[in-house]
Scaffold this motif. Structure first.
Motif, mmCIF file in Angstrom:
data_model
loop_
_atom_site.group_PDB
_atom_site.id
_atom_site.type_symbol
_atom_site.label_atom_id
_atom_site.label_comp_id
_atom_site.label_asym_id
_atom_site.label_seq_id
_atom_site.Cartn_x
_atom_site.Cartn_y
_atom_site.Cartn_z
ATOM 1 N N ALA A 1 31.106 17.112 41.939
ATOM 2 C CA ALA A 1 31.075 17.550 43.433
ATOM 3 C C ALA A 1 32.504 18.035 43.847
ATOM 4 N N LEU A 2 33.322 17.195 43.584
ATOM 5 C CA LEU A 2 34.938 17.608 44.022
ATOM 6 C C LEU A 2 35.305 18.673 43.316
ATOM 7 N N LEU A 3 35.248 18.648 41.860
ATOM 8 C CA LEU A 3 35.938 19.986 40.950
ATOM 9 C C LEU A 3 35.034 21.293 41.765
ATOM 10 N N SER A 4 33.871 21.057 41.832
ATOM 11 C CA SER A 4 32.952 22.377 42.046
ATOM 12 C C SER A 4 33.547 22.905 43.536
ATOM 13 N N ALA A 5 33.681 21.819 44.525
ATOM 14 C CA ALA A 5 34.288 22.180 45.921
ATOM 15 C C ALA A 5 35.706 22.716 45.857
ATOM 16 N N VAL A 6 36.545 22.209 45.214
ATOM 17 C CA VAL A 6 37.961 22.453 45.227
ATOM 18 C C VAL A 6 38.007 23.958 44.704
ATOM 19 N N ASP A 7 37.178 24.233 43.601
ATOM 20 C CA ASP A 7 37.205 25.262 42.811
ATOM 21 C C ASP A 7 36.748 26.448 43.905
ATOM 22 N N GLU A 8 35.676 26.178 44.467
ATOM 23 C CA GLU A 8 35.219 27.253 45.377
ATOM 24 C C GLU A 8 36.076 27.438 46.692
ATOM 25 N N ALA A 9 36.745 26.408 46.983
ATOM 26 C CA ALA A 9 37.902 26.392 48.067
ATOM 27 C C ALA A 9 39.155 27.253 47.482
ATOM 28 N N GLY A 10 39.303 27.429 46.203
ATOM 29 C CA GLY A 10 40.522 28.233 45.638
ATOM 30 C C GLY A 10 41.704 27.259 45.628
ATOM 31 N N LEU A 11 41.537 25.754 45.565
ATOM 32 C CA LEU A 11 42.812 24.927 45.494
ATOM 33 C C LEU A 11 42.819 24.154 44.204
ATOM 34 N N LYS A 12 44.268 24.242 43.903
ATOM 35 C CA LYS A 12 44.460 23.565 42.485
ATOM 36 C C LYS A 12 44.998 22.135 43.059
ATOM 37 N N MET B 1 24.613 20.656 45.505
ATOM 38 C CA MET B 1 26.213 20.442 46.044
ATOM 39 C C MET B 1 26.911 21.636 46.313
ATOM 40 N N SER B 2 27.875 21.379 47.595
ATOM 41 C CA SER B 2 28.346 22.754 47.945
ATOM 42 C C SER B 2 29.634 22.186 48.947
ATOM 43 N N LEU B 3 30.542 23.206 48.810
ATOM 44 C CA LEU B 3 31.636 22.998 49.880
ATOM 45 C C LEU B 3 31.338 23.408 51.401
ATOM 46 N N LYS B 4 31.573 22.418 52.248
ATOM 47 C CA LYS B 4 31.084 22.527 53.483
ATOM 48 C C LYS B 4 32.405 23.309 54.526
ATOM 49 N N ALA B 5 33.513 22.761 54.194
ATOM 50 C CA ALA B 5 34.582 23.172 54.889
ATOM 51 C C ALA B 5 35.865 22.739 54.153
ATOM 52 N N SER B 6 37.093 23.401 54.253
ATOM 53 C CA SER B 6 38.327 23.174 53.681
ATOM 54 C C SER B 6 39.583 23.350 54.574
ATOM 55 N N ASN B 7 40.154 22.296 55.055
ATOM 56 C CA ASN B 7 40.948 22.445 56.086
ATOM 57 C C ASN B 7 42.530 22.055 55.797
ATOM 58 N N LYS B 8 43.269 22.657 56.023
ATOM 59 C CA LYS B 8 44.882 22.042 55.645
ATOM 60 C C LYS B 8 45.162 21.215 56.775
ATOM 61 N N VAL B 9 45.720 20.028 56.132
ATOM 62 C CA VAL B 9 45.887 18.988 57.390
ATOM 63 C C VAL B 9 47.459 18.650 57.354
ATOM 64 N N ASP B 10 48.317 19.217 56.201
ATOM 65 C CA ASP B 10 49.547 18.501 55.963
ATOM 66 C C ASP B 10 50.053 19.630 54.939
ATOM 67 N N THR B 11 51.462 19.754 54.739
ATOM 68 C CA THR B 11 51.949 20.420 53.526
ATOM 69 C C THR B 11 51.481 19.786 52.303
ATOM 70 N N ASN B 12 51.019 20.666 51.626
ATOM 71 C CA ASN B 12 50.213 20.278 50.428
ATOM 72 C C ASN B 12 49.019 19.521 50.416
ATOM 73 N N LYS B 13 48.423 19.561 51.557
ATOM 74 C CA LYS B 13 47.254 18.507 51.831
ATOM 75 C C LYS B 13 46.187 19.117 52.282
ATOM 76 N N TYR B 14 44.918 18.909 52.065
ATOM 77 C CA TYR B 14 43.919 19.513 52.386
ATOM 78 C C TYR B 14 42.714 18.553 52.707
ATOM 79 N N GLU B 15 41.869 18.583 53.584
ATOM 80 C CA GLU B 15 40.474 17.879 53.734
ATOM 81 C C GLU B 15 39.425 18.775 53.398
ATOM 82 N N VAL B 16 38.672 18.020 52.449
ATOM 83 C CA VAL B 16 37.702 18.979 51.609
ATOM 84 C C VAL B 16 36.377 18.280 52.210
ATOM 85 N N GLU B 17 35.515 19.030 52.710
ATOM 86 C CA GLU B 17 34.189 18.297 53.181
ATOM 87 C C GLU B 17 33.348 18.819 52.325
ATOM 88 N N ILE B 18 32.269 17.889 51.629
ATOM 89 C CA ILE B 18 31.461 18.304 50.491
ATOM 90 C C ILE B 18 30.194 17.748 50.919
#
Length: 468
Positions: free
Chosen positions: A76-87, A1-18
């Protein structure tokens, strides 16, 4: 399981691809199959013994896909957001992009994250601390309260009943000559002047002696809860069985010996004064801390997601329910008694929740800017402190509270201490109520640093709760 991409789509909002690889996905399918197979019956196999490939042949290859994804999702989600540095604060939506045994799965998760925080000045802030004073009147009032708690209750036989006496009575009420429901009591304890009965009732017992039988004539208030009695004249037949009063002790050295470890009244008063001064000093320090942290919050810039305030309000409701349960009640029962629902009740926590969220964000930013953390000694001391507060062994606390949470709390407390230690605090005398009314509107303090925040009082919980 891994983070493919992390993209900011709005204020305080990200789209995380896992991405979930095939091996992990197939392993999850096996785990789900072992759990669910016992409930599946296929002709030719005993219940629970059908092999996976037969179940898939009958129900389709994807029969366990949803359960397997649910099994893997949180990790998978927690691992991805941790890798992306997101809280992460909340999940807005989850889309399954693709899923198969051969290729594994790909997910797109839209998450709400904690905001970017920009602080104003947080060092060298100005605040006023009221110099604590304990007056002789306050000490005398406390001594009198101690005397009241140690008063003897004695039966009165040589005089009539007076206000503040405790009486024991029988009574029965009549309206238009007929007794009414709820209007009768026997051996009822009533303190005269307490306002426990409708206006006029208790006053008419005053002046009567033990053993007297008499009528009390009253009029029910027009807004009385029982509509059939509201505004009606009533007569109560009353029998006065007993009159009791408090016999106050003589306040002298002997009294001091009886109620404390001191041999003289002067020593007792000195102790009361010292303890009150300590309490007021602590309160004054907490007021200063609240003002300073409030000033830091006032100077903070951040677009706070509604989800953060909502989550904090939900936590407050759960904490309230926990306290109720410790007292033998629960939230559902409490809401029935108070005539409200969970959503309305939760709204009462919103102002407090918003302040708590803002303070935590401000303090976390100070921790980040100053590189604050906890030493091994400080971590151990915090575990011991929590254990002492809850009457538990330190090892039990360590098993229930992750070390990272303790480190976080210690760091936040250090941020508070840093703000206080660098502040310019002026001791002032507390103004009388008359002086407060005459005082002109307060102007902003002159700048003492590059950009001074005005200090604004913010209601906060105690420091231990501030560092959540």
């Amino acid at each position: 399981m891994s983070l493919k991409a992390s993209n900011k789509v709005d204020t305080n909002k990200y789209e995380v691809e896992i991405s979930i690889d095939s091996a992990a996905f197939c392993d999850a399918i096996q785990k789900v199959y072992k759990k669910e197979a016992k409930n599946i019956t296929i002709k030719g196999f005993r219940k629970g013994k059908a092999p996976l490939h037969m179940i898939e042949k009958l129900y389709g290859e994807g029969v366990f896909f949803d359960d397997a994804l649910n099994y893997l999702y949180e990790g998978a989600l927690l691992s991805a957001v941790d890798e992306a540095g997101l809280k992460i604060v909340d999940v807005e939506k989850t889309d399954v992009v693709s899923v198969s045994k051969a290729e594994g799965a790909e997910l797109k998760v839209t998450v709400i994250v904690e905001p970017e925080v920009e602080l104003g000045e947080y060092k060298g802030l100005a605040a006023e601390r009221v110099t604590p004073v304990v007056t002789d009147e306050e000490v005398e009032a406390e001594v009198n309260r101690m005397a009241d708690r140690n008063a003897r209750i004695v039966t009165v036989t040589d005089r009539a009943a007076a206000l503040d006496d405790m009486t024991v009575i029988d009574f029965e009420g009549f309206v238009d000559g007929a007794a009414f429901d709820g209007g009768k009591g026997e051996s009822f304890s009533l303190t005269l002047g307490s306002g426990q009965f409708i206006p006029g009732f208790e006053d008419q017992i005053v002046g009567h002696n033990t053993g007297d039988e008499f009528d009390v004539n009253v009029t029910f208030p027009t807004d009385y809860q029982a509509e059939n009695l509201a505004g009606k004249d009533a007569t109560f037949k009353v029998v006065l069985h007993e009159i009791k009063t408090k016999e106050m002790p003589v306040i002298d050295d002997e009294f001091a010996k009886d109620v404390s470890e001191f041999d003289t009244l002067d020593a007792l008063k000195a102790d009361i004064k010292a303890k009150n001064l300590e309490r007021k000093t602590k309160m004054a320090d907490e007021e200063v801390e609240n003002d300073l942290i409030g000033a830091v919050v006032d100077g903070m810039k951040a677009e706070i997601p509604e989800a953060m305030i909502e989550n904090r309000s939900n936590e407050s409701v759960r904490e309230f329910d926990y306290r109720l349960r410790s007292q033998g009640m629960d939230l559902e029962t409490y809401l029935k008694y108070t005539g409200t629902n969970v959503e309305e009740f939760k709204k009462t926590f919103r102002p407090q929740s918003e302040k708590q969220v803002k303070m935590r964000l401000a303090l976390e930013k100070i921790v980040e800017l100053e590189g604050l953390t906890a030493t091994e000694e400080e971590i151990a001391a915090e575990y011991d402190k929590v254990a002492a507060n809850y009457g538990m062994e330190a090892e039990q606390v360590k098993a229930s509270i992750p070390e990272k949470d303790i480190i976080h709390d210690v760091a936040l407390n250090k941020a508070v201490d840093l703000v206080k230690a660098s502040a310019v605090i002026t001791d002032v005398e507390k103004k009388t109520e008359k002086e407060e009314k005459k005082a002109p509107a307060k102007k902003p303090a002159a700048k003492k640093t590059a950009a001074k925040n005005t200090t604004k009082k913010a209601e906060t919980e105690e420091k231990s709760e501030t560092a959540e």
